[in-house]
Scaffold this active site. Structure first.
Site, PDB file in Angstrom:
ATOM      1  N   LYS A  10     -66.741  25.105  70.980  1.00 10.52           N
ATOM      2  CA  LYS A  10     -65.530  25.111  70.155  1.00 10.52           C
ATOM      3  C   LYS A  10     -65.834  24.957  68.658  1.00 10.52           C
ATOM      4  CE  LYS A  10     -62.445  23.447  73.826  1.00 10.52           C
ATOM      5  NZ  LYS A  10     -61.260  22.594  74.113  1.00 10.52           N
ATOM      6  N   PHE A  58     -49.149  20.293  73.290  1.00 10.53           N
ATOM      7  CA  PHE A  58     -50.300  20.464  72.404  1.00 10.53           C
ATOM      8  C   PHE A  58     -50.701  21.922  72.203  1.00 10.53           C
ATOM      9  CE2 PHE A  58     -51.845  19.441  76.712  1.00 10.53           C
ATOM     10  CZ  PHE A  58     -52.661  20.545  76.979  1.00 10.53           C
ATOM     11  N   ARG A  86     -68.886  21.602  84.730  1.00 11.72           N
ATOM     12  CA  ARG A  86     -67.900  20.535  84.515  1.00 11.72           C
ATOM     13  C   ARG A  86     -68.580  19.164  84.474  1.00 11.72           C
ATOM     14  NH1 ARG A  86     -62.895  22.361  84.371  1.00 11.72           N
ATOM     15  NH2 ARG A  86     -61.870  20.398  84.894  1.00 11.72           N
ATOM     16  N   THR A  92     -62.355  15.656  79.801  1.00 14.23           N
ATOM     17  CA  THR A  92     -61.679  16.296  78.663  1.00 14.23           C
ATOM     18  C   THR A  92     -61.592  15.360  77.465  1.00 14.23           C
ATOM     19  OG1 THR A  92     -60.341  17.566  80.218  1.00 14.23           O
ATOM     20  CG2 THR A  92     -59.547  17.454  77.948  1.00 14.23           C
ATOM     21  N   ARG A 103     -69.457  16.101  76.059  1.00 17.67           N
ATOM     22  CA  ARG A 103     -68.293  15.555  75.339  1.00 17.67           C
ATOM     23  C   ARG A 103     -68.524  14.108  74.912  1.00 17.67           C
ATOM     24  NH1 ARG A 103     -64.156  18.663  79.327  1.00 17.67           N
ATOM     25  NH2 ARG A 103     -63.589  20.407  77.972  1.00 17.67           N
ATOM     26  N   ASN A 113     -62.936  18.745  71.302  1.00 21.48           N
ATOM     27  CA  ASN A 113     -63.832  18.207  72.330  1.00 21.48           C
ATOM     28  C   ASN A 113     -65.026  19.114  72.629  1.00 21.48           C
ATOM     29  OD1 ASN A 113     -62.436  20.148  73.725  1.00 21.48           O
ATOM     30  ND2 ASN A 113     -61.884  18.843  75.460  1.00 21.48           N
ATOM     31  N   HIS A 116     -65.331  24.116  76.143  1.00 22.06           N
ATOM     32  CA  HIS A 116     -64.388  24.475  77.214  1.00 22.06           C
ATOM     33  C   HIS A 116     -65.197  25.013  78.384  1.00 22.06           C
ATOM     34  CE1 HIS A 116     -61.224  26.538  79.479  1.00 22.06           C
ATOM     35  NE2 HIS A 116     -62.069  27.553  79.536  1.00 22.06           N
ATOM     36  N   GLU A 127     -61.436  34.593  82.815  1.00 18.45           N
ATOM     37  CA  GLU A 127     -61.860  34.239  81.458  1.00 18.45           C
ATOM     38  C   GLU A 127     -63.057  35.087  81.023  1.00 18.45           C
ATOM     39  OE1 GLU A 127     -60.197  29.646  81.344  1.00 18.45           O
ATOM     40  OE2 GLU A 127     -62.344  29.950  81.612  1.00 18.45           O
TER      41      GLU A 127
END
Ligand code: CMP
Length: 139
Positions: A10, A58, A86, A92, A103, A113, A116, A127
Protein backbone atom coordinates in the site's frame (compact mmCIF):
# COMPACT_ATOMS: atom_id res chain seq x y z
CA UNK A 1 -2.35 -27.55 -3.30
CA UNK A 2 -0.27 -24.97 -5.14
CA UNK A 3 -2.34 -21.81 -5.03
CA UNK A 4 -2.16 -18.15 -6.02
CA UNK A 5 -3.17 -15.09 -4.06
CA UNK A 6 -3.23 -11.38 -4.77
CA UNK A 7 -1.31 -8.81 -2.73
CA UNK A 8 -0.93 -5.03 -2.69
CA UNK A 9 1.90 -3.15 -1.01
CA UNK A 10 0.00 0.00 0.00
CA UNK A 11 0.96 3.69 -0.42
CA UNK A 12 2.08 4.11 3.22
CA UNK A 13 4.71 1.40 2.60
CA UNK A 14 5.91 2.51 -0.86
CA UNK A 15 6.25 6.06 0.51
CA UNK A 16 8.55 4.81 3.29
CA UNK A 17 10.64 2.75 0.83
CA UNK A 18 9.55 -0.58 2.37
CA UNK A 19 8.82 -2.57 -0.82
CA UNK A 20 11.97 -4.68 -0.49
CA UNK A 21 11.58 -5.26 3.25
CA UNK A 22 8.00 -6.45 2.72
CA UNK A 23 8.98 -8.65 -0.22
CA UNK A 24 11.70 -10.22 1.94
CA UNK A 25 9.06 -11.20 4.52
CA UNK A 26 6.77 -12.63 1.83
CA UNK A 27 9.62 -14.68 0.35
CA UNK A 28 10.81 -15.85 3.78
CA UNK A 29 7.27 -17.14 4.38
CA UNK A 30 7.62 -19.30 1.25
CA UNK A 31 5.54 -17.14 -1.08
CA UNK A 32 6.91 -16.79 -4.62
CA UNK A 33 6.30 -13.42 -6.33
CA UNK A 34 5.21 -14.56 -9.81
CA UNK A 35 3.97 -11.14 -11.00
CA UNK A 36 4.57 -7.63 -9.71
CA UNK A 37 3.96 -4.07 -10.91
CA UNK A 38 4.15 -0.61 -9.39
CA UNK A 39 1.18 1.56 -10.37
CA UNK A 40 -0.72 4.61 -9.17
CA UNK A 41 -4.48 3.92 -9.05
CA UNK A 42 -7.02 6.58 -9.90
CA UNK A 43 -9.79 7.11 -7.34
CA UNK A 44 -12.23 5.40 -9.72
CA UNK A 45 -9.96 2.33 -10.02
CA UNK A 46 -9.63 2.10 -6.23
CA UNK A 47 -13.43 2.36 -5.89
CA UNK A 48 -13.90 -0.48 -8.39
CA UNK A 49 -11.30 -2.67 -6.68
CA UNK A 50 -12.82 -2.14 -3.21
CA UNK A 51 -16.44 -2.20 -4.47
CA UNK A 52 -17.36 -4.87 -1.91
CA UNK A 53 -16.77 -2.25 0.81
CA UNK A 54 -18.78 0.56 -0.85
CA UNK A 55 -21.36 0.79 1.97
CA UNK A 56 -18.79 0.80 4.77
CA UNK A 57 -18.19 4.06 6.67
CA UNK A 58 -14.47 3.94 5.81
CA UNK A 59 -14.96 3.53 2.02
CA UNK A 60 -14.08 7.16 1.22
CA UNK A 61 -11.00 7.15 3.42
CA UNK A 62 -9.90 3.75 2.07
CA UNK A 63 -10.22 4.60 -1.62
CA UNK A 64 -8.66 8.07 -1.23
CA UNK A 65 -5.71 6.52 0.59
CA UNK A 66 -5.27 3.72 -1.95
CA UNK A 67 -5.16 6.29 -4.77
CA UNK A 68 -2.88 8.70 -2.86
CA UNK A 69 0.42 7.25 -4.06
CA UNK A 70 2.10 4.31 -5.76
CA UNK A 71 1.14 0.74 -4.90
CA UNK A 72 2.83 -2.53 -5.81
CA UNK A 73 0.33 -5.11 -7.10
CA UNK A 74 1.54 -8.69 -6.82
CA UNK A 75 0.58 -12.30 -7.47
CA UNK A 76 2.00 -14.72 -4.90
CA UNK A 77 2.23 -18.48 -5.39
CA UNK A 78 2.72 -21.21 -2.78
CA UNK A 79 1.09 -24.24 -1.20
CA UNK A 80 -1.96 -22.71 0.54
CA UNK A 81 -0.88 -19.24 -0.58
CA UNK A 82 -4.02 -17.45 0.67
CA UNK A 83 -3.56 -18.68 4.24
CA UNK A 84 0.24 -18.32 4.20
CA UNK A 85 -0.09 -14.74 3.05
CA UNK A 86 -2.72 -13.90 5.67
CA UNK A 87 -0.44 -15.34 8.36
CA UNK A 88 2.59 -13.30 7.34
CA UNK A 89 0.48 -10.12 6.90
CA UNK A 90 -1.00 -10.30 10.41
CA UNK A 91 -4.31 -8.85 11.62
CA UNK A 92 -5.89 -5.90 9.77
CA UNK A 93 -5.38 -3.64 12.78
CA UNK A 94 -1.63 -3.52 13.56
CA UNK A 95 -2.49 -3.24 17.27
CA UNK A 96 -3.86 -6.80 17.04
CA UNK A 97 -1.16 -8.22 14.73
CA UNK A 98 1.20 -10.93 15.98
CA UNK A 99 4.92 -10.21 16.48
CA UNK A 100 7.00 -10.65 13.33
CA UNK A 101 4.10 -10.07 10.94
CA UNK A 102 4.27 -7.39 8.24
CA UNK A 103 1.52 -5.28 9.78
CA UNK A 104 3.01 -5.51 13.28
CA UNK A 105 6.40 -4.36 12.01
CA UNK A 106 5.38 -1.78 9.41
CA UNK A 107 1.71 -0.72 9.56
CA UNK A 108 0.81 2.74 10.88
CA UNK A 109 -2.92 2.27 11.54
CA UNK A 110 -5.91 0.13 10.52
CA UNK A 111 -6.19 2.17 7.30
CA UNK A 112 -2.49 2.69 6.55
CA UNK A 113 -1.73 -0.97 7.17
CA UNK A 114 0.99 -1.48 4.52
CA UNK A 115 -0.42 -4.54 2.73
CA UNK A 116 -3.62 -6.06 1.33
CA UNK A 117 -4.12 -9.78 0.74
CA UNK A 118 -7.03 -11.73 -0.74
CA UNK A 119 -9.40 -13.27 1.82
CA UNK A 120 -10.01 -16.49 -0.16
CA UNK A 121 -9.21 -18.30 -3.41
CA UNK A 122 -12.27 -16.99 -5.32
CA UNK A 123 -11.53 -13.40 -4.30
CA UNK A 124 -7.89 -13.99 -5.27
CA UNK A 125 -8.88 -15.05 -8.81
CA UNK A 126 -11.07 -11.94 -9.23
CA UNK A 127 -8.44 -9.59 -7.83
CA UNK A 128 -5.65 -11.09 -9.95
CA UNK A 129 -7.80 -10.72 -13.08
CA UNK A 130 -8.46 -7.03 -12.29
CA UNK A 131 -4.72 -6.22 -12.31
CA UNK A 132 -2.96 -8.82 -14.47
CA UNK A 133 -3.36 -10.66 -17.77
CA UNK A 134 -2.52 -14.35 -17.94
CA UNK A 135 0.65 -13.49 -19.89
CA UNK A 136 1.98 -11.49 -16.93
CA UNK A 137 1.88 -14.43 -14.50
CA UNK A 138 5.27 -16.09 -14.63
CA UNK A 139 5.46 -19.03 -12.24
P1 CMP B 1 -7.61 -4.49 3.19
O1 CMP B 1 -7.15 -5.89 3.38
O2 CMP B 1 -6.96 -3.70 2.12
O3 CMP B 1 -9.19 -4.51 2.92
C1 CMP B 1 -10.03 -3.42 3.26
C2 CMP B 1 -9.32 -2.37 4.02
O4 CMP B 1 -10.13 -1.45 4.68
C3 CMP B 1 -8.51 -3.01 5.12
O5 CMP B 1 -7.41 -3.69 4.58
C4 CMP B 1 -8.17 -1.82 6.00
O6 CMP B 1 -6.94 -1.22 5.68
C5 CMP B 1 -9.31 -0.88 5.67
N1 CMP B 1 -10.10 -0.64 6.87
C6 CMP B 1 -10.78 -1.55 7.59
N2 CMP B 1 -11.38 -0.97 8.62
C7 CMP B 1 -11.07 0.34 8.57
C8 CMP B 1 -11.38 1.47 9.36
N3 CMP B 1 -12.16 1.34 10.46
N4 CMP B 1 -10.89 2.65 8.99
C9 CMP B 1 -10.12 2.77 7.88
N5 CMP B 1 -9.78 1.73 7.08
C10 CMP B 1 -10.25 0.54 7.43
Amino acid sequence: ALQRTFSIIKPDATRRNLTGAINAKLEAAGLRIIAQKRIHLTLAQAQTFYGVHKDRPFFGELTEFMSSGPIVAQVLEAEDAVLKNREVMGATNPADAAPGTIRKEFALSIGENSIHGSDGPETAAQEIAYFFSGLELVG
